[in-house]
Motif scaffolding. Structure first.
Motif, PDB file in Angstrom:
ATOM      1  N   VAL A 194     -64.111  41.424  45.794  1.00 13.99           N
ATOM      2  CA  VAL A 194     -63.269  42.132  46.386  1.00 13.99           C
ATOM      3  C   VAL A 194     -62.759  41.818  47.869  1.00 13.99           C
ATOM      4  N   LEU A 195     -63.925  41.636  48.665  1.00 12.38           N
ATOM      5  CA  LEU A 195     -63.585  41.270  50.092  1.00 12.38           C
ATOM      6  C   LEU A 195     -62.739  40.002  50.544  1.00 12.38           C
ATOM      7  N   ALA A 196     -63.146  38.908  49.816  1.00  9.71           N
ATOM      8  CA  ALA A 196     -62.393  37.644  50.046  1.00  9.71           C
ATOM      9  C   ALA A 196     -60.990  37.570  49.769  1.00  9.71           C
ATOM     10  N   PRO A 197     -60.672  38.095  48.612  1.00  3.83           N
ATOM     11  CA  PRO A 197     -59.089  37.982  48.263  1.00  3.83           C
ATOM     12  C   PRO A 197     -58.309  39.055  49.400  1.00  3.83           C
ATOM     13  N   LEU A 198     -58.907  40.333  49.406  1.00  2.00           N
ATOM     14  CA  LEU A 198     -58.501  41.344  50.326  1.00  2.00           C
ATOM     15  C   LEU A 198     -58.211  40.662  51.723  1.00  2.00           C
ATOM     16  N   THR A 199     -59.251  40.106  52.383  1.00  2.00           N
ATOM     17  CA  THR A 199     -59.298  39.489  53.443  1.00  2.00           C
ATOM     18  C   THR A 199     -58.128  38.403  53.653  1.00  2.00           C
ATOM     19  N   VAL A 203     -55.163  42.809  62.755  1.00  2.00           N
ATOM     20  CA  VAL A 203     -55.985  41.511  63.324  1.00  2.00           C
ATOM     21  C   VAL A 203     -57.257  41.600  63.360  1.00  2.00           C
ATOM     22  N   TRP A 204     -58.062  42.746  64.113  1.00  2.00           N
ATOM     23  CA  TRP A 204     -59.204  42.900  64.286  1.00  2.00           C
ATOM     24  C   TRP A 204     -59.849  43.120  63.164  1.00  2.00           C
ATOM     25  N   LEU A 205     -59.244  44.270  62.340  1.00  2.00           N
ATOM     26  CA  LEU A 205     -59.870  44.412  60.912  1.00  2.00           C
ATOM     27  C   LEU A 205     -59.947  43.218  59.976  1.00  2.00           C
ATOM     28  N   VAL A 248     -62.555  32.532  58.222  1.00  2.00           N
ATOM     29  CA  VAL A 248     -62.971  32.851  59.566  1.00  2.00           C
ATOM     30  C   VAL A 248     -62.222  32.290  60.752  1.00  2.00           C
ATOM     31  N   ILE A 249     -62.079  30.856  60.373  1.00  2.00           N
ATOM     32  CA  ILE A 249     -61.423  29.944  61.356  1.00  2.00           C
ATOM     33  C   ILE A 249     -59.742  30.640  61.684  1.00  2.00           C
ATOM     34  N   ALA A 250     -59.269  30.772  60.162  1.00  2.00           N
ATOM     35  CA  ALA A 250     -57.800  31.241  60.247  1.00  2.00           C
ATOM     36  C   ALA A 250     -57.697  32.673  60.924  1.00  2.00           C
ATOM     37  N   THR A 251     -58.723  33.549  60.570  1.00  4.02           N
ATOM     38  CA  THR A 251     -58.543  34.851  61.435  1.00  4.02           C
ATOM     39  C   THR A 251     -58.821  34.700  62.718  1.00  4.02           C
ATOM     40  N   ALA A 252     -59.753  33.820  63.159  1.00  3.79           N
ATOM     41  CA  ALA A 252     -59.814  33.571  64.647  1.00  3.79           C
ATOM     42  C   ALA A 252     -58.903  33.171  65.312  1.00  3.79           C
ATOM     43  N   LEU A 253     -57.851  32.272  64.741  1.00  6.05           N
ATOM     44  CA  LEU A 253     -56.893  31.774  65.486  1.00  6.05           C
ATOM     45  C   LEU A 253     -55.604  32.835  65.248  1.00  6.05           C
ATOM     46  N   LEU A 254     -55.549  33.636  64.312  1.00  3.63           N
ATOM     47  CA  LEU A 254     -54.735  34.896  64.457  1.00  3.63           C
ATOM     48  C   LEU A 254     -55.048  35.799  65.658  1.00  3.63           C
ATOM     49  N   THR A 255     -56.479  35.860  65.807  1.00  3.99           N
ATOM     50  CA  THR A 255     -56.989  36.706  66.704  1.00  3.99           C
ATOM     51  C   THR A 255     -56.830  36.183  68.075  1.00  3.99           C
ATOM     52  N   LEU A 256     -56.761  34.826  68.430  1.00  2.00           N
ATOM     53  CA  LEU A 256     -56.429  34.286  69.403  1.00  2.00           C
ATOM     54  C   LEU A 256     -54.901  34.360  69.860  1.00  2.00           C
ATOM     55  N   GLN A 257     -54.156  34.067  69.001  1.00  2.00           N
ATOM     56  CA  GLN A 257     -52.684  34.349  69.079  1.00  2.00           C
ATOM     57  C   GLN A 257     -52.243  35.614  69.412  1.00  2.00           C
ATOM     58  N   HIS A 258     -52.893  36.797  68.839  1.00  3.35           N
ATOM     59  CA  HIS A 258     -52.685  38.182  69.105  1.00  3.35           C
ATOM     60  C   HIS A 258     -52.967  38.537  70.473  1.00  3.35           C
ATOM     61  N   VAL A 259     -54.305  38.155  70.907  1.00  3.60           N
ATOM     62  CA  VAL A 259     -54.765  38.150  72.263  1.00  3.60           C
ATOM     63  C   VAL A 259     -53.869  37.721  73.307  1.00  3.60           C
ATOM     64  N   ARG A 260     -53.511  36.371  73.152  1.00  9.57           N
ATOM     65  CA  ARG A 260     -52.608  35.781  74.281  1.00  9.57           C
ATOM     66  C   ARG A 260     -51.468  36.267  74.205  1.00  9.57           C
ATOM     67  N   ALA A 261     -50.716  36.792  73.122  1.00  8.40           N
ATOM     68  CA  ALA A 261     -49.556  37.543  73.151  1.00  8.40           C
ATOM     69  C   ALA A 261     -49.623  38.756  73.725  1.00  8.40           C
ATOM     70  N   GLY A 262     -50.773  39.407  73.674  1.00  4.92           N
ATOM     71  CA  GLY A 262     -51.028  40.620  74.386  1.00  4.92           C
ATOM     72  C   GLY A 262     -50.925  40.393  75.990  1.00  4.92           C
ATOM     73  N   ARG A 263     -51.253  39.324  76.485  1.00  9.40           N
ATOM     74  CA  ARG A 263     -51.449  38.931  77.817  1.00  9.40           C
ATOM     75  C   ARG A 263     -49.953  38.336  78.426  1.00  9.40           C
ATOM     76  N   GLY A 264     -49.055  38.232  77.338  1.00  7.99           N
ATOM     77  CA  GLY A 264     -47.945  37.836  77.939  1.00  7.99           C
ATOM     78  C   GLY A 264     -47.827  36.015  77.989  1.00  7.99           C
ATOM     79  N   VAL A 324     -49.396  28.572  58.987  1.00  5.60           N
ATOM     80  CA  VAL A 324     -49.509  27.412  57.752  1.00  5.60           C
ATOM     81  C   VAL A 324     -51.090  27.420  57.326  1.00  5.60           C
ATOM     82  N   PHE A 325     -51.915  27.276  58.251  1.00 12.70           N
ATOM     83  CA  PHE A 325     -53.142  27.137  58.201  1.00 12.70           C
ATOM     84  C   PHE A 325     -53.701  28.546  57.528  1.00 12.70           C
ATOM     85  N   VAL A 326     -53.129  29.718  58.034  1.00  5.56           N
ATOM     86  CA  VAL A 326     -53.740  30.640  57.385  1.00  5.56           C
ATOM     87  C   VAL A 326     -53.255  30.947  56.059  1.00  5.56           C
ATOM     88  N   VAL A 327     -52.141  30.690  55.765  1.00  6.97           N
ATOM     89  CA  VAL A 327     -51.356  30.709  54.239  1.00  6.97           C
ATOM     90  C   VAL A 327     -52.190  29.869  53.379  1.00  6.97           C
TER      91      VAL A 327
END
Length: 164
Positions: free
Chosen positions: A19-24, A42-44, A94-110, A123-126
């Motif tokens: 359940v968790l792996a495909p959902l994630t 992104v945090w979830l 985990v690496i893919a979601t960490a990169l997404l989180t980094l992207q989100h945090v940087r965007a939030g800081r402008g 592309v990596f996440v997909v």
């Protein structure tokens, strides 16, 4: 942990992974291609990827315990070999979601990432998401075949064998 309430722990852990792996993976892909979803999820998705990464080795260890208690067969061997690869897919997620989180945090800081880097992350996440989804299917399919083949597995501990 080898058993839980008399059932092999592998059987229980597998349901979490299935359940968790495909959902994630699906949620990560959605976050990669839809910035509004990334802002909300992104945090979830990061938390789910970490839970999946923790449960993956527990599941494979419980599976190895179970492997030593069932009759040997090529189907079981195939399932074990495929199952041992899941840690790589969980790690990639985990690496893919960490990169997404980094992207989100940087965007939030402008300090948004460059378009090229953002595209590379997407592309990596997909790829990680689709790979995880496919590998969970392959592992599950091989496990189902090993368990529910025409000649079901029997317990070595009970003195039964599939070599009749």
């Amino acid at each position: 942990m080898s058993t839980f309430n008399g059932l092999p722990a592998h059987v229980l852990f597998v349901h979490f992974i299935v359940v968790l792996a495909p959902l994630t993976a699906v949620l990560a892909i959605v976050c990669a291609v839809w910035p509004a979803a990334r802002e909300r999820l992104v945090w979830l998705v990061l938390a789910l990827s970490l839970v999946t990464a923790v449960l993956t080795p527990l599941t494979t260890e419980a599976g190895e315990w179970l492997q030593h208690r069932v009759a040997r067969s090529p189907l079981v061997d195939t399932h074990v070999e495929l199952g041992d690869t899941m840690i790589f897919f969980s790690g990639a997620l985990v690496i893919a979601t960490a990169l997404l989180t980094l992207q989100h945090v940087r965007a939030g800081r402008g300090k948004a990432l460059s378009t090229m880097l953002s595209a590379a992350i997407a592309v990596f996440v997909v790829l990680a998401g689709v790979g995880t989804f496919v590998q969970v299917y392959r592992i599950g399919d091989s496990g189902a075949k090993a368990t529910w083949s025409e000649k079901p597995l029997t317990s070595v501990a009970n003195g039964e064998s599939d070599a009749e």
